[in-house]
Design a protein around this motif. Structure first.
Motif, PDB file in Angstrom:
ATOM      1  N   GLU A  75     -21.915 -55.410 -14.721  1.00 27.54           N
ATOM      2  CA  GLU A  75     -23.019 -55.818 -13.665  1.00 27.54           C
ATOM      3  C   GLU A  75     -22.681 -56.990 -12.951  1.00 27.54           C
ATOM      4  O   GLU A  75     -22.360 -58.146 -13.083  1.00 27.54           O
ATOM      5  N   GLU A  76     -23.062 -57.401 -12.090  1.00 25.27           N
ATOM      6  CA  GLU A  76     -23.527 -58.181 -11.151  1.00 25.27           C
ATOM      7  C   GLU A  76     -25.106 -58.967 -10.186  1.00 25.27           C
ATOM      8  O   GLU A  76     -25.661 -57.879 -10.499  1.00 25.27           O
ATOM      9  N   ALA A 132     -18.855 -47.660  -4.956  1.00 24.10           N
ATOM     10  CA  ALA A 132     -18.453 -48.549  -5.473  1.00 24.10           C
ATOM     11  C   ALA A 132     -19.384 -49.770  -5.049  1.00 24.10           C
ATOM     12  O   ALA A 132     -19.094 -50.798  -6.193  1.00 24.10           O
ATOM     13  N   THR A 133     -20.216 -49.259  -5.361  1.00 24.96           N
ATOM     14  CA  THR A 133     -22.311 -50.174  -6.130  1.00 24.96           C
ATOM     15  C   THR A 133     -21.971 -48.931  -7.414  1.00 24.96           C
ATOM     16  O   THR A 133     -22.639 -50.646  -7.879  1.00 24.96           O
ATOM     17  N   CYS A 134     -21.474 -48.892  -8.109  1.00 26.20           N
ATOM     18  CA  CYS A 134     -21.243 -48.699  -9.143  1.00 26.20           C
ATOM     19  C   CYS A 134     -22.436 -48.067  -9.716  1.00 26.20           C
ATOM     20  O   CYS A 134     -23.204 -48.960 -10.917  1.00 26.20           O
ATOM     21  N   PRO A 135     -23.292 -47.364  -9.723  1.00 24.91           N
ATOM     22  CA  PRO A 135     -24.200 -47.141  -9.768  1.00 24.91           C
ATOM     23  C   PRO A 135     -24.154 -45.411 -11.436  1.00 24.91           C
ATOM     24  O   PRO A 135     -23.093 -45.850 -12.080  1.00 24.91           O
ATOM     25  N   ASP A 189     -27.265 -59.972  -7.549  1.00 24.55           N
ATOM     26  CA  ASP A 189     -27.764 -59.296  -6.551  1.00 24.55           C
ATOM     27  C   ASP A 189     -27.545 -60.732  -5.142  1.00 24.55           C
ATOM     28  O   ASP A 189     -28.853 -61.164  -5.471  1.00 24.55           O
ATOM     29  N   CYS A 236     -16.651 -51.534 -13.590  1.00 29.68           N
ATOM     30  CA  CYS A 236     -17.977 -52.049 -13.265  1.00 29.68           C
ATOM     31  C   CYS A 236     -18.958 -52.232 -14.473  1.00 29.68           C
ATOM     32  O   CYS A 236     -18.090 -52.437 -14.939  1.00 29.68           O
ATOM     33  N   GLY A 273     -19.287 -45.249  -0.439  1.00 33.74           N
ATOM     34  CA  GLY A 273     -19.580 -46.041  -0.976  1.00 33.74           C
ATOM     35  C   GLY A 273     -20.871 -45.995  -1.839  1.00 33.74           C
ATOM     36  O   GLY A 273     -20.667 -47.383  -2.520  1.00 33.74           O
ATOM     37  N   LEU A 274     -20.850 -45.720  -1.956  1.00 38.46           N
ATOM     38  CA  LEU A 274     -21.894 -45.467  -3.259  1.00 38.46           C
ATOM     39  C   LEU A 274     -21.232 -45.555  -4.421  1.00 38.46           C
ATOM     40  O   LEU A 274     -21.307 -46.024  -5.731  1.00 38.46           O
TER      41      LEU A 274
END
Length: 331
Positions: free
Chosen positions: A205-206, A15-18, A208, A203, A12-13
């Motif tokens: 920037e998207e 998938a959020t592109c941290p 929110d 990844c 999950g982490l």
């Protein structure tokens, strides 16, 4: 024992592109847990947790571009080839197939092993298509999203009729996916993706777009219900088939898990135990009889006379007058 949960968290982490730094330590912990888990396999013949959790761990490491020892991969291949994965075969085979596909496509293994992994993934995909039931379900309703993820990962979604039939069955049974864990399995499939795609995300920037959703609490159903709870042991070493047969009363909205707790309150000698899994609590012991993977047995959940339940003990809501059977069976 943290292998599966940490693996899901890291998927999950990812998938959020941290940014890379915060989760490096978690990846190291996952590698440590996998080694501890596999060390136990040398004693028990299987991972201490399960092949399902171990497969999730390998997939998560691959998604973070981390290698796995060839010895471990070959032992997983051997377990898959020899049918040692446990009774939740569809789920486990699907997770391992996604992990194998990831290792092969990210070129984290040599050419010879990559060819073996590719052939195994294709074989698993074909076997799942052959195992499809007449209603389109593969394994059970919760296993079906995993099978669909394999079809998507192998490209069979474009050529295999089983894909369309399984997707239709899924859409007809979406109400069954009421927990965060089961939703996480089905949502990617509904959007044409699998967990394998997490490893290849580009990844960027998207915006929110996540906003809180006001959900009205479910309407309380007044009244009580009474169900008949039966415990059976179908093993040759049991002295008798039926070990328990009592009627249990509880609120109308009670789940099967609530039924078990009500039975313990009604009769103190009635005991049971569960194990936490990503899909919710899993029944491991009833009346002192424990389901053990090395003995190839498990607690089968049925509604009389012999219909297997398609949901877990925390999700199934029995109706008034129903007979529920817990049967210690072999897989």
């Amino acid at each position: 024992p943290q292998t599966g949960r940490l693996a899901l968290y890291l998927l999950g982490l990812r998938a959020t592109c941290p940014p890379p730094k915060p989760h490096r330590a978690l990846v190291t912990w996952l590698k440590y847990y996998l080694e501890e888990d596999w060390r136990g396999s040398r004693q028990h013949g299987h991972p201490v947790t399960s092949y399902y959790q171990y497969g999730l761990g390998v997939l998560a490491l691959c998604a973070h571009h981390k290698r796995v020892r060839e010895e471990v991969i070959r032992r997983l291949l051997e377990a898959q080839h020899r049918g040692r994965l446990g009774h939740s075969t569809v789920d486990t085979e699907a997770v391992l197939a996604l992990a194998f596909a990831c290792l092969e496509r990210r070129r984290l293994v040599g050419a010879g092993l990559a060819a073996e992994l590719r052939a195994t993934v294709q074989r698993v995909s074909r076997s799942m298509a052959q195992a499809q039931g007449p209603e389109g379900i593969i394994g059970n309703i919760y296993s079906t999203p995993w099978a669909l993820q394999v079809f998507l990962a192998t490209g069979m979604c474009h050529t295999e009729p089983s894909y369309g039939q399984a997707m239709a069955a899924l859409l007809e049974n979406l109400d069954a996916f009421g927990t965060a864990a089961t939703m996480a399995q089905v949502l990617p499939v509904l959007h044409g993706h699998s967990y394998l795609d997490i490893a290849f995300m580009s990844c960027q920037e998207e915006l929110d777009t996540l906003t809180p959703l006001d959900v009205e609490p479910p309407t309380e159903v007044p009244g009580n219900k009474t169900v008949r709870l039966v415990v059976e042991c179908a093993q040759p070493w049991c002295f008798e088939l039926q070990l328990y047969d009592q009627r249990v009363s509880m609120p109308a909205t009670a789940s099967l898990l609530d039924v078990l707790w009500a039975a313990t309150a009604q009769e103190p000698h009635f005991k049971f135990d569960t194990q936490d899994t990503p899909q919710g609590p899993y029944l491991t012991q009833v009346l002192g009889l424990e389901a053990r993977q090395e003995k190839r047995n498990y607690w089968q959940l049925l509604t009389a006379p012999s219909t297997p339940l398609q949901t877990g003990i925390a999700d199934y809501i029995p109706h008034d007058g129903e007979t529920l059977i817990l049967r210690l069976s072999e897989w």
